[in-house]
Motif scaffolding. Sequence first.
Motif, PDB file in Angstrom:
ATOM      1  N   THR A 216       0.835  -1.201   0.000  1.00  0.00           N
ATOM      2  CA  THR A 216       0.000   0.000   0.000  1.00  0.00           C
ATOM      3  C   THR A 216       0.869   1.249   0.000  1.00  0.00           C
ATOM      4  OG1 THR A 216      -1.799  -1.127   1.164  1.00  0.00           O
ATOM      5  CG2 THR A 216      -1.784   1.277   1.244  1.00  0.00           C
ATOM      6  N   GLY A 217       1.964   1.220   0.783  1.00  0.00           N
ATOM      7  CA  GLY A 217       2.887   2.348   0.773  1.00  0.00           C
ATOM      8  C   GLY A 217       3.491   2.579  -0.598  1.00  0.00           C
ATOM      9  N   LEU A 218       3.869   1.489  -1.272  1.00  0.00           N
ATOM     10  CA  LEU A 218       4.409   1.608  -2.629  1.00  0.00           C
ATOM     11  C   LEU A 218       3.371   2.180  -3.586  1.00  0.00           C
ATOM     12  CD1 LEU A 218       6.442  -1.713  -2.957  1.00  0.00           C
ATOM     13  CD2 LEU A 218       7.374   0.604  -3.177  1.00  0.00           C
ATOM     14  N   PHE A 219       2.142   1.689  -3.481  1.00  0.00           N
ATOM     15  CA  PHE A 219       1.076   2.179  -4.352  1.00  0.00           C
ATOM     16  C   PHE A 219       0.868   3.676  -4.160  1.00  0.00           C
ATOM     17  CE2 PHE A 219      -3.477   3.290  -4.537  1.00  0.00           C
ATOM     18  CZ  PHE A 219      -3.712   3.112  -5.895  1.00  0.00           C
ATOM     19  N   LEU A 220       0.786   4.125  -2.907  1.00  0.00           N
ATOM     20  CA  LEU A 220       0.568   5.545  -2.627  1.00  0.00           C
ATOM     21  C   LEU A 220       1.764   6.383  -3.084  1.00  0.00           C
ATOM     22  CD1 LEU A 220      -1.022   5.153   0.922  1.00  0.00           C
ATOM     23  CD2 LEU A 220      -2.208   5.863  -1.171  1.00  0.00           C
ATOM     24  N   GLY A 221       2.983   5.830  -2.929  1.00  0.00           N
ATOM     25  CA  GLY A 221       4.158   6.546  -3.392  1.00  0.00           C
ATOM     26  C   GLY A 221       4.216   6.645  -4.906  1.00  0.00           C
ATOM     27  N   ILE A 222       3.836   5.571  -5.590  1.00  0.00           N
ATOM     28  CA  ILE A 222       3.843   5.570  -7.060  1.00  0.00           C
ATOM     29  C   ILE A 222       2.864   6.592  -7.617  1.00  0.00           C
ATOM     30  CG2 ILE A 222       3.205   4.207  -9.094  1.00  0.00           C
ATOM     31  CD1 ILE A 222       4.401   1.761  -7.618  1.00  0.00           C
ATOM     32  N   ILE A 223       1.653   6.619  -7.066  1.00  0.00           N
ATOM     33  CA  ILE A 223       0.679   7.572  -7.615  1.00  0.00           C
ATOM     34  C   ILE A 223       1.073   9.011  -7.291  1.00  0.00           C
ATOM     35  CG2 ILE A 223      -1.180   5.874  -7.578  1.00  0.00           C
ATOM     36  CD1 ILE A 223      -2.371   7.214  -5.168  1.00  0.00           C
ATOM     37  N   THR A 224       1.792   9.221  -6.196  1.00  0.00           N
ATOM     38  CA  THR A 224       2.274  10.562  -5.871  1.00  0.00           C
ATOM     39  C   THR A 224       3.329  11.012  -6.871  1.00  0.00           C
ATOM     40  OG1 THR A 224       1.816  10.320  -3.497  1.00  0.00           O
ATOM     41  CG2 THR A 224       3.443  11.963  -4.129  1.00  0.00           C
ATOM     42  N   LEU A 225       4.291  10.138  -7.153  1.00  0.00           N
ATOM     43  CA  LEU A 225       5.354  10.499  -8.100  1.00  0.00           C
ATOM     44  C   LEU A 225       4.831  10.607  -9.531  1.00  0.00           C
ATOM     45  CD1 LEU A 225       8.355   8.372  -6.773  1.00  0.00           C
ATOM     46  CD2 LEU A 225       7.983  10.839  -6.504  1.00  0.00           C
ATOM     47  N   MET A 226       3.978   9.678  -9.930  1.00  0.00           N
ATOM     48  CA  MET A 226       3.464   9.706 -11.302  1.00  0.00           C
ATOM     49  C   MET A 226       2.559  10.909 -11.532  1.00  0.00           C
ATOM     50  SD  MET A 226       4.855   7.359 -13.039  1.00  0.00           S
ATOM     51  CE  MET A 226       3.871   7.772 -14.477  1.00  0.00           C
ATOM     52  N   ASP A 227       1.795  11.294 -10.516  1.00  0.00           N
ATOM     53  CA  ASP A 227       0.840  12.389 -10.686  1.00  0.00           C
ATOM     54  C   ASP A 227       1.424  13.737 -10.289  1.00  0.00           C
ATOM     55  OD1 ASP A 227      -1.895  12.844 -11.573  1.00  0.00           O
ATOM     56  OD2 ASP A 227      -2.300  13.537  -9.532  1.00  0.00           O
ATOM     57  N   GLN A 228       2.680  13.752  -9.841  1.00  0.00           N
ATOM     58  CA  GLN A 228       3.348  14.995  -9.455  1.00  0.00           C
ATOM     59  C   GLN A 228       2.619  15.721  -8.327  1.00  0.00           C
ATOM     60  OE1 GLN A 228       6.199  15.261 -10.540  1.00  0.00           O
ATOM     61  NE2 GLN A 228       6.440  15.171 -12.749  1.00  0.00           N
ATOM     62  N   GLY A 229       2.062  14.956  -7.406  1.00  0.00           N
ATOM     63  CA  GLY A 229       1.371  15.559  -6.276  1.00  0.00           C
ATOM     64  C   GLY A 229       0.703  14.503  -5.423  1.00  0.00           C
ATOM     65  N   MET A 230       0.294  14.905  -4.225  1.00  0.00           N
ATOM     66  CA  MET A 230      -0.257  13.980  -3.247  1.00  0.00           C
ATOM     67  C   MET A 230      -1.774  13.857  -3.289  1.00  0.00           C
ATOM     68  SD  MET A 230       1.872  15.125   0.131  1.00  0.00           S
ATOM     69  CE  MET A 230       0.506  14.511   1.116  1.00  0.00           C
ATOM     70  N   GLU A 231      -2.438  14.603  -4.160  1.00  0.00           N
ATOM     71  CA  GLU A 231      -3.894  14.680  -4.072  1.00  0.00           C
ATOM     72  C   GLU A 231      -4.574  13.315  -4.155  1.00  0.00           C
ATOM     73  OE1 GLU A 231      -2.837  18.625  -6.299  1.00  0.00           O
ATOM     74  OE2 GLU A 231      -2.032  16.588  -6.140  1.00  0.00           O
ATOM     75  N   LEU A 232      -4.176  12.487  -5.113  1.00  0.00           N
ATOM     76  CA  LEU A 232      -4.790  11.165  -5.250  1.00  0.00           C
ATOM     77  C   LEU A 232      -4.531  10.310  -4.016  1.00  0.00           C
ATOM     78  CD1 LEU A 232      -3.947  10.342  -8.984  1.00  0.00           C
ATOM     79  CD2 LEU A 232      -6.223  10.805  -8.037  1.00  0.00           C
ATOM     80  N   ALA A 233      -3.312  10.373  -3.495  1.00  0.00           N
ATOM     81  CA  ALA A 233      -2.967   9.597  -2.304  1.00  0.00           C
ATOM     82  C   ALA A 233      -3.758  10.072  -1.093  1.00  0.00           C
ATOM     83  CB  ALA A 233      -1.464   9.681  -2.041  1.00  0.00           C
ATOM     84  N   LEU A 234      -3.918  11.371  -0.943  1.00  0.00           N
ATOM     85  CA  LEU A 234      -4.696  11.917   0.174  1.00  0.00           C
ATOM     86  C   LEU A 234      -6.128  11.409   0.135  1.00  0.00           C
ATOM     87  CD1 LEU A 234      -3.456  15.626   0.173  1.00  0.00           C
ATOM     88  CD2 LEU A 234      -3.218  14.025   2.075  1.00  0.00           C
ATOM     89  N   GLY A 235      -6.762  11.488  -1.024  1.00  0.00           N
ATOM     90  CA  GLY A 235      -8.141  11.037  -1.140  1.00  0.00           C
ATOM     91  C   GLY A 235      -8.276   9.542  -0.971  1.00  0.00           C
ATOM     92  N   PHE A 236      -7.370   8.788  -1.582  1.00  0.00           N
ATOM     93  CA  PHE A 236      -7.418   7.327  -1.507  1.00  0.00           C
ATOM     94  C   PHE A 236      -7.270   6.844  -0.069  1.00  0.00           C
ATOM     95  CE2 PHE A 236      -5.823   3.038  -1.641  1.00  0.00           C
ATOM     96  CZ  PHE A 236      -6.471   2.453  -2.711  1.00  0.00           C
ATOM     97  N   HIS A 237      -6.283   7.343   0.632  1.00  0.00           N
ATOM     98  CA  HIS A 237      -6.018   6.899   2.011  1.00  0.00           C
ATOM     99  C   HIS A 237      -7.188   7.242   2.926  1.00  0.00           C
ATOM    100  CE1 HIS A 237      -2.522   6.317   5.112  1.00  0.00           C
ATOM    101  NE2 HIS A 237      -3.605   5.637   5.433  1.00  0.00           N
ATOM    102  N   ALA A 238      -7.728   8.460   2.766  1.00  0.00           N
ATOM    103  CA  ALA A 238      -8.873   8.866   3.587  1.00  0.00           C
ATOM    104  C   ALA A 238     -10.090   7.997   3.289  1.00  0.00           C
ATOM    105  CB  ALA A 238      -9.199  10.340   3.348  1.00  0.00           C
TER     106      ALA A 238
END
Length: 317
Positions: A216-238
Amino acid sequence: MYIAQAYKSLYQPWRYLLGVVVVFIASQLGSIPFIIAIFMKQSASGGSMFELSDEVDMFSVLDSNSTLFFMLLSFAIGLAALLLWVKYVHKQSFVSLTTARSKIDWGRVMFGFLLIGLTTTVLTVLDYYGNPDDYVLQFDAKLFAILALIAIVFIPLQTSMEEYLFRGYLMQGIGIMAKNRWLPLLVTSFVFGGLHFFNPEVEKLGNIVMVYYIGTGLFLGIITLMDQGMELALGFHAGNNLIAALLVTADWTVFQTNSIFLDVSEPAAGFDVLVPVLVIYPIFLAIMAYKYKWKDWSGRLFGEVPPPPERDPIDYL
């Protein structure tokens, strides 16, 4: 690029190292109200704190809604400490810590939230109707309303604290020190997963469940780097934590809540752990990549971080 946003701030290594210590201390201080509440409850019933041998005993002293509130309170205090440290010590803006875009894309936050929220809800409902003996309907309107209020307010703070610490602060800090992207991705993912090692799920399912946490950490890190921001990770985790807290709980999970369902099935490690990481997360990545037209996977995940721009020495004071 996202990691290079740190160059807009004061980014000497000591600031990051000391920042982690400050956030840790703040989070520990945030747990003091929980200890006080347990002490008062034990004293009122004629008991003693020395009777509580482990976390399981401590979490059983108060009702589940109170326990959840106090657990999440420490994360809220840790988040406040982190954001204040970033603002006043690093002189970094909230936006540049969050994204490489000129402003935070709240549509992306909502998309990440809905993607995991709807998926979890649909899969849970299907499993409920397919295996009704595995669930007990425990809905209590009053207790659930209190749970919903606590969860809606505090779970996004809890998940945001983890995201801003790992996918934000440490991702950027390690990235500019290492001058690459793969090292912060791996370090933050393994540390994020490792911090879940003492969750009761690990004791119940065995160490294999760490595959899920690290994955899960890898997934959240990948989407952060690929999307150039944390927005997707913030919403997904919440969305993941909030829906889980409201929809279904089990007596062996870290979150004991007055949710709608109680899962009484015997958990099985292996299949249930590997499917999210090896099947569901890749599907989510494909959906996000298609929607947001991600390109240059190799460069964004393994490329070098450019050197800092030339700055006046006074900027480092």
